[in-house]
Design an enzyme around this catalytic site. Structure first.
Site, short mmCIF file in Angstrom:
data_model
loop_
_atom_site.label_atom_id
_atom_site.label_comp_id
_atom_site.label_asym_id
_atom_site.label_seq_id
_atom_site.Cartn_x
_atom_site.Cartn_y
_atom_site.Cartn_z
N HIS A 30 0.84 -1.20 0.00
CA HIS A 30 0.00 0.00 0.00
C HIS A 30 0.88 1.25 0.00
O HIS A 30 1.22 1.80 1.04
CB HIS A 30 -0.92 0.00 1.21
N ARG B 154 2.50 8.50 -6.46
CA ARG B 154 2.05 9.80 -6.99
C ARG B 154 2.32 9.99 -8.48
O ARG B 154 1.77 10.92 -9.08
CB ARG B 154 2.69 10.95 -6.22
N ASP C 204 -8.83 2.94 -3.75
CA ASP C 204 -8.30 3.55 -2.54
C ASP C 204 -8.05 5.04 -2.75
O ASP C 204 -7.71 5.48 -3.85
CB ASP C 204 -7.00 2.87 -2.12
N HIS D 203 -11.02 0.87 0.64
CA HIS D 203 -10.91 1.88 1.71
C HIS D 203 -12.29 1.92 2.34
O HIS D 203 -13.20 2.55 1.83
CB HIS D 203 -10.53 3.24 1.11
N ASP E 130 0.84 2.59 3.90
CA ASP E 130 0.00 3.66 3.33
C ASP E 130 0.85 4.92 3.14
O ASP E 130 0.42 6.04 3.44
CB ASP E 130 -1.22 3.95 4.20
N HIS F 275 3.19 14.24 0.74
CA HIS F 275 2.65 15.47 0.18
C HIS F 275 3.76 16.50 0.08
O HIS F 275 4.76 16.44 0.82
CB HIS F 275 1.52 16.02 1.05
N GLY G 285 -2.28 12.07 5.38
CA GLY G 285 -1.20 11.19 4.94
C GLY G 285 0.18 11.78 5.18
O GLY G 285 0.34 12.98 5.37
#
Length: 429
Positions: free
Chosen positions: A60, A64, A152, A179, A305, A309, A324
């Protein structure tokens, strides 16, 4: 070139192996496992006192790419993976454009081979554009190499579409990854609904929103007979629902993240946006239930996960920050510190949950140390003490809830297809 890993503690959950020995690598594969192997012309790495494990597998990850490279790309994300001891990662489809057709699947796989330093597997979208209205080109994507299917990044509201998707993916024996969180109940919240949210005056996301969605998804999996994987489980109600479903023989697997296993909503008192995740960090009773679920096999895998960012996106008021953070480089250390060194999980269990089990769920050739298998290996020092410094991360995501924390345990060497990719914290490619 031959490589001899000598004198390490070999832990291989696939064979329930825990022994001192050597591993000989030749032509990118494991050629022999045993004691006092003849090195011949091989390069020798003395790993006495360290753990030799199958390379970690993260099922997971948000790489990006394509379209969101300001957050992460395949080059930076796979180097972060190598730094964390991961040799195989599977990337989620919520990119721009969405990974909803075979051309994009093939493109990411090719980019993984040319730009990546670990094995990159692709998870395709369940619905076109992640819009939840029409099935994506699932068959074509699986034929192109997609290892699973998922929307997800958000909850799939359409029960009809999920039922159809499960029926379709079931023919290929590929899991649908969900999800599971009812957005109508949770969508306006920013943290776990409970005593802390009430005290802080922040609207919460109730745990029952996760329970309701998990119950629905399990019922559909049971009805269709198709494999279902529930991502980032965070509520004690969901753990119990999954446990009961497994007892009934439902083809359901589940994962939990290092942060949901080691942090609680008490952290949100700082209003630090690094702690903002989805589903949210919950109270201690939920964390205890997750750990119990790991112990009894209800929760199969630990997955990061990893959701980096750009710095400026997280450097805002709490309610406006995206959920996240970057997790690949801290995951092993967090789990060893929080669960192994505290006696909550054995080392065999940690490696099983972070390597063998996720590889088995995705059906990939990883997570097993056996003759003829790809030489994907992590050499781990369980006693290595270090402090988390986000500035030193290979990932582009420089936010972590573990920033400044002292951890115990780290991968010292990462080997992918017989080549040393990371050594002593430095990625070599």
């Amino acid at each position: 070139m031959k490589l001899l890993i000598k004198g390490g503690r070999i832990i291989n959950p696939a064979e329930n192996m825990d022994t001192i020995g050597d591993i000989l690598i030749e032509a990118g594969k494991i050629a022999a496992i045993g004691q006092n192997l003849d090195a011949g012309e091989a390069q020798i790495i003395d790993v006495a006192g360290f753990v030799v494990a199958p390379g970690l597998v993260d099922m997971h990850v948000h790489l990006r790419e394509p379209g969101l490279e300001a957050k992460e790309d395949i080059a930076s994300g796979t180097r972060a993976a190598a730094a964390g001891g991961f040799t195989t990662i599977a990337c989620m489809p919520n990119t721009k454009p969405v990974v909803d057709n075979s051309i994009i699947v093939s493109g990411i796989m090719q980019r993984g081979q040319t730009e990546g330093v670990v094995n990159v597997k692709v998870i395709g979208a369940l619905s076109k554009g992640l819009e939840g209205k029409e099935l994506a080109e699932i068959g074509d994507m699986i034929q192109a190499g997609a290892v699973a299917i998922s929307d997800d990044g958000g909850h799939l509201d359409s029960t009809r579409l999920l039922k159809t998707g499960l029926e379709y993916t079931g023919m290929f024996e590929r899991p649908v990854i969900t999800h599971s969180e009812d957005e109508e109940l949770a969508g306006e919240g920013f943290m776990h609904e409970g005593a802390v949210s009430a005290m802080l005056g922040i609207k919460g996301r109730p745990s029952v929103a996760e329970d309701i969605a998990v119950a629905r998804d399990i019922m559909l999996a049971e009805y269709t007979g198709a494999p279902l994987h529930i991502a980032h489980v965070s509520s004690k109600g969901a753990v119990e629902l999954i446990r009961k479903a497994k007892e009934r023989g439902v083809k359901v697997t589940a994962e939990a993240t290092p942060h949901h296993l080691t942090l609680t909503d008490e952290e949100l008192r700082s209003f630090n946006t690094a702690f903002k995740v989805n589903p949210p960090l919950r109270s201690a009773d939920h964390v205890e239930a997750l750990i119990a679920g790991l112990k009894d096999g209800t929760i199969d895998a630990i997955a990061t996960d990893h959701a980096p960012h750009a710095f400026e996106e997280k450097d805002v008021e709490f309610r406006y920050a995206p959920s996240g953070f970057a997790g690949l480089e801290t995951a092993l250390g967090v789990i060893l510190t929080g669960l192994y060194h505290t006696g909550k999980l054995s080392l065999m269990e940690v490696i099983e949950k972070m390597s063998f089990a996720p590889a088995k769920i995705l059906g990939v050739a990883s997570g097993d140390l056996k003759v003829g298998a790809p030489a994907d290996i992590a050499i781990i020092d369980t006693e290595y003490k270090w402090s988390v410094d986000c500035i030193k991360f290979y990932t582009r995501g420089k936010h972590s809830p573990f920033e400044g924390r002292n951890l115990k345990g780290k991968s010292l060497i990462t080997i992918v297809n017989g080549s040393i990719i990371m050594q002593n914290g430095e990625v070599l490619r």
